[in-house]
Design an enzyme around this catalytic site. Structure first.
Site, PDB file in Angstrom:
ATOM      1  N   ASN A  17      -3.556   2.859  -7.115  1.00  0.00           N
ATOM      2  CA  ASN A  17      -4.610   1.916  -7.523  1.00  0.00           C
ATOM      3  C   ASN A  17      -5.949   2.563  -7.867  1.00  0.00           C
ATOM      4  OD1 ASN A  17      -5.091   2.423  -4.815  1.00  0.00           O
ATOM      5  ND2 ASN A  17      -5.623   0.308  -4.321  1.00  0.00           N
TER       6      ASN A  17
ATOM      7  N   GLU B 230      -4.271   5.717   5.593  1.00  0.00           N
ATOM      8  CA  GLU B 230      -5.128   4.655   5.037  1.00  0.00           C
ATOM      9  C   GLU B 230      -4.189   3.630   4.435  1.00  0.00           C
ATOM     10  OE1 GLU B 230      -8.590   4.887   4.959  1.00  0.00           O
ATOM     11  OE2 GLU B 230      -8.400   6.723   6.102  1.00  0.00           O
TER      12      GLU B 230
ATOM     13  N   CYS C 283      -7.358  -2.177  -1.677  1.00  0.00           N
ATOM     14  CA  CYS C 283      -7.013  -2.381  -0.272  1.00  0.00           C
ATOM     15  C   CYS C 283      -8.096  -3.123   0.506  1.00  0.00           C
ATOM     16  CB  CYS C 283      -6.751  -1.043   0.398  1.00  0.00           C
ATOM     17  SG  CYS C 283      -8.169   0.069   0.309  1.00  0.00           S
TER      18      CYS C 283
END
Ligand code: NAD
Length: 479
Positions: A151, A249, A283
Site C-alpha cells: 500500500n 506492523e 492501515c
C-alpha cells in the site's frame, strides 16, 4: 512497455535458474507492467549471506559515513522523482498527487534517519560497587529482513532500510509481489551510489515461497514485517523456530469518535480524507465511526455528501481524481463481500455500496453505512477499502468502550471542542496513536506502533530507530 528485473544481491543484479517469475500489472487498466523474479530458497540464502558478509565492516564505519551513504540514495530518489511517482501510480493505483508525496516523503525519511548518525547514544550507568564503571552500548542487530506490503510500497523500503542501515545493520528487502517494480528501480539507484556491496539487497517473490524462505533463514537476525495480521502471525511462528526477533506492523480498524460538541464540518472532512486516501487501503486511517446520537443526523449528512462527491477512476489518466482502484480483484472481492454481508445482516447503506463498473480496473464506490451495533462484522474486521460504517453512541464513555473493544489497536481519532473530553479520551483510548481534531497521518518523528493484534514493536522516530539496535552492557573495574 513491460520490463523484466533481476534480484540485487551483493552489489550485483543476478538471477538463479531456479527462480520463478512474478507478473505485475496495473490495477486500473490491468495492463502488464513487468516481471520480477520469484527468488528461490537458494537465492534467498545468497542474499542473506551477502548481507552477513557485509555487516561487520559496515557496522564498524563511523555512523556519519553510513549517514552520508544514505543521503546519496535520497539524492538519487529526488532526481528521479517524477519517474518513480508515475511507476507507483501505475503499479499500485495511487493518485498522482499521493504518489508524489510518497516519493518526497521517502527521500525526506531517509535524510531524517541519516540525521540520527550524530545522535546515536549509549548510557553511562551508576554502579553500586566501588571502582566500577558501567556502560550501556547500542549495537547493530546484524542482518535485517524487511518484508513489505503493497500500500505504500516505496516508502516502506525506506522505513525498514534507513533506520537499519544508519545503526549499522545490513538488509535484505522483499517487496510485495503486487508492487515490486518501484523497489527494483530503487535498487538500480542504490547501485549507482558507493554503498558497499551487500549492505542493501533486494529479492523479488511471493510470500508463500520467497517470504517464507527468508523468514525461515537462521542467518536473519531481525524480521521487520509490515502487512496483515494473518501473515504476521505466520511469520512469528516461523521466527519462533530460530528465535529470530520480530518487529510487526500489522492491520488496523481505526475508530473515529465524533462528540456532540465537535466541529462537524472539520470532522466530516477529516474522516472522509482519512478513508478515501489510497482508496481506503491504509492501515491507520479511520475505518469505523462513533458519532454522538445528538448530532448523528447532521454529521452523517455532511459525511455522506463528502464521500459521495469523491471522484474515482484511472489515476494514470486523470490527475484530478480523489481515488484510484483497489489493488487487485481479491481486494475488490473482499470489500464487496464485506458490504454485501453487512447489508444482509440488516445494516443500512447511506451512499455507495456497490462495485463501480468503469469497464476495467477494480473500483468500488465510496460507501457510508449505519451499523446496527458494535458487533457487526463490518465494525470488527479490517475492510481495507473506501467504506465507512457508523455506530450511534451516547457520549464519550460509550464511544471509547466500543472503540477499545477491538482486536486491533493501531490508531484512533477524536473530534471535540472540549479540552476535558479530549484529555479523557486520550487517557482511556487503548491505541498506539490518537489524533485529536485532525485526520490520521503519522509523522516520521513519532512512533507508529500498534497494540493488541496490530503489532509488536514500532517504527519511526527515536524509538523506531532503537528497534534496530541491541544493547551490550560493559562492566569495567578500576581503582
Ligand atoms: P500481506 O500480509 O498479504 O503481505 C505482506 C507481505 O508479506 C508481502 O510482501 C507478502 O509477500 C509477504 N508474505 C505473505 N505471506 C508470507 C509468509 N508466509 N512468509 C513471509 N512473508 C509473507 O499484506 P498486504 O496485503 O501486502 O498489506 C495489507 C496489510 O498490511 C493490511 O492488513 C494493512 O493494515 C497492513 N499494513 C500495516 C501497516 C502498519 O504500519 N501497521 C502499514 C501498511 C499496511
Amino acid at each position: 512497455m513491460s520490463s523484466t528485473y533481476q534480484n540485487y544481491i551483493g552489489g550485483r543484479f543476478v538471477n538463479d535458474s531456479a527462480d520463478g517469475r512474478v507478473e505485475v500489472s496495473n490495477p486500473a487498466t490491468q495492463a502488464v507492467l513487468g516481471h520480477v523474479p520469484e527468488a528461490s530458497a537458494n537465492t534467498v540464502a545468497a542474499a542473506v549471506d551477502a548481507a552477513r558478509k557485509a555487516q561487520p565492516a559496515w557496522g564498524r564505519l563511523p555512523a556519519i559515513q553510513r549517514a552520508n551513504a544514505l543521503r546519496a540514495i535520497s539524492a538519487k530518489v529526488r532526481q528521479h522523482r517524477e519517474r518513480l511517482a508515475a511507476l507507483i501510480v501505475a503499479e499500485q493505483g495511487k493518485t498522482q498527487g499521493l504518489a508524489a508525496v510518497e516519493v518526497d516523503f521517502t527521500a525526506d525519511y531517509i535524510d531524517y534517519m541519516a540525521e540520527w548518525a550524530r545522535r546515536l547514544e549509549g548510557e553511562v550507568l551508576t554502579s553500586d560497587r566501588p571502582g566500577e564503571s558501567i556502560f550501556l552500548l547500542r549495537k547493530p542487530i546484524g542482518v535485517v529482513a524487511g518484508i513489505l506490503p503493497w500500500n505504500f510500497p516505496f516508502f516502506l523500503i525506506a522505513r525498514k532500510m534507513a533506520p537499519a542501515l544508519v545503526t549499522g545493520n545490513t538488509v535484505v528487502i522483499k517487496p510485495s509481489e503486487e508492487t515490486p517494480l518501484n523497489a527494483f528501480e530503487f535498487a538500480k539507484l542504490v547501485a549507482e551510489t558507493d554503498l558497499p556491496e551487500g549492505v542493501f539487497n533486494l529479492i523479488g517473490g511471493t510470500g508463500a515461497k520467497t517470504g517464507a524462505a527468508l523468514t525461515d533463514n537462521p542467518g536473519v537476525d531481525l524480521i521487520s514485517f509490515t502487512g496483515s495480521v494473518e501473515t504476521g502471525s505466520r511469520i512469528m511462528q516461523t521466527a519462533g523456530k530460530h528465535l529470530t526477533r520480530v518487529n510487526l506492523e500489522l492491520g488496523g480498524k481505526a475508530p473515529a469518535i465524533v462528540l456532540a460538541d465537535a466541529d462537524l464540518d472539520l470532522a466530516a472532512k477529516a474522516i472522509t480524507d482519512s478513508r478515501v486516501i489510497n482508496t481506503g487501503q491504509v492501515c491507520n486511517c479511520a475505518e469505523r465511526v462513533y458519532v454522538d446520537r445528538k448530532v448523528a443526523d447532521a454529521f452523517i449528512g455532511k459525511l455522506s455528501l463528502r464521500m459521495a462527491a469523491t471522484t474515482f477512476g484511472d489515476p494514470g489518466a486523470d490527475a484530478s481524481i480523489g481515488m484510484g482502484p483497489l489493488i487487485n480483484r481479491a481486494g475488490l472481492d473482499k470489500v464487496r463481500g464485506a458490504v454485501e454481508r453487512a447489508v444482509s445482516a440488516g445494516n443500512e447503506v447511506i451512499t455507495g455500496g456497490k462495485v463501480a463498473d468503469l469497464g476495467q480496473g477494480f473500483h468500488y464506490e465510496p460507501t457510508v453505512l449505519i451499523a446496527k451495533d458494535n458487533d457487526q462484522e463490518i465494525i470488527r474486521k479490517e475492510t481495507f477499502g473506501p467504506v465507512l460504517p457508523i455506530v450511534l453512541v451516547d457520549g464519550l464513555e460509550q464511544a471509547v468502550a466500543y472503540a477499545n473493544d477491538s482486536e486491533y489497536g493501531l490508531t484512533s481519532s477524536l473530534y471535540t471542542r472540549d479540552l476535558n473530553s479530549a484529555l479523557r479520551g486520550v487517557r482511556d483510548l487503548e491505541f498506539g496513536e490518537t489524533y485529536v481534531n485532525r485526520e490520521n497521518f503519522e509523522a516520521m518523528q513519532g512512533f507508529h506502533a500498534g497494540r493488541r493484534k496490530s503489532g509488536i514493536g514500532g517504527a519511526d522516530g527515536k524509538h523506531g530507530l532503537y528497534e534496530y539496535t541491541e544493547t551490550q552492557v560493559v562492566y569495567i573495574q578500576h581503582d
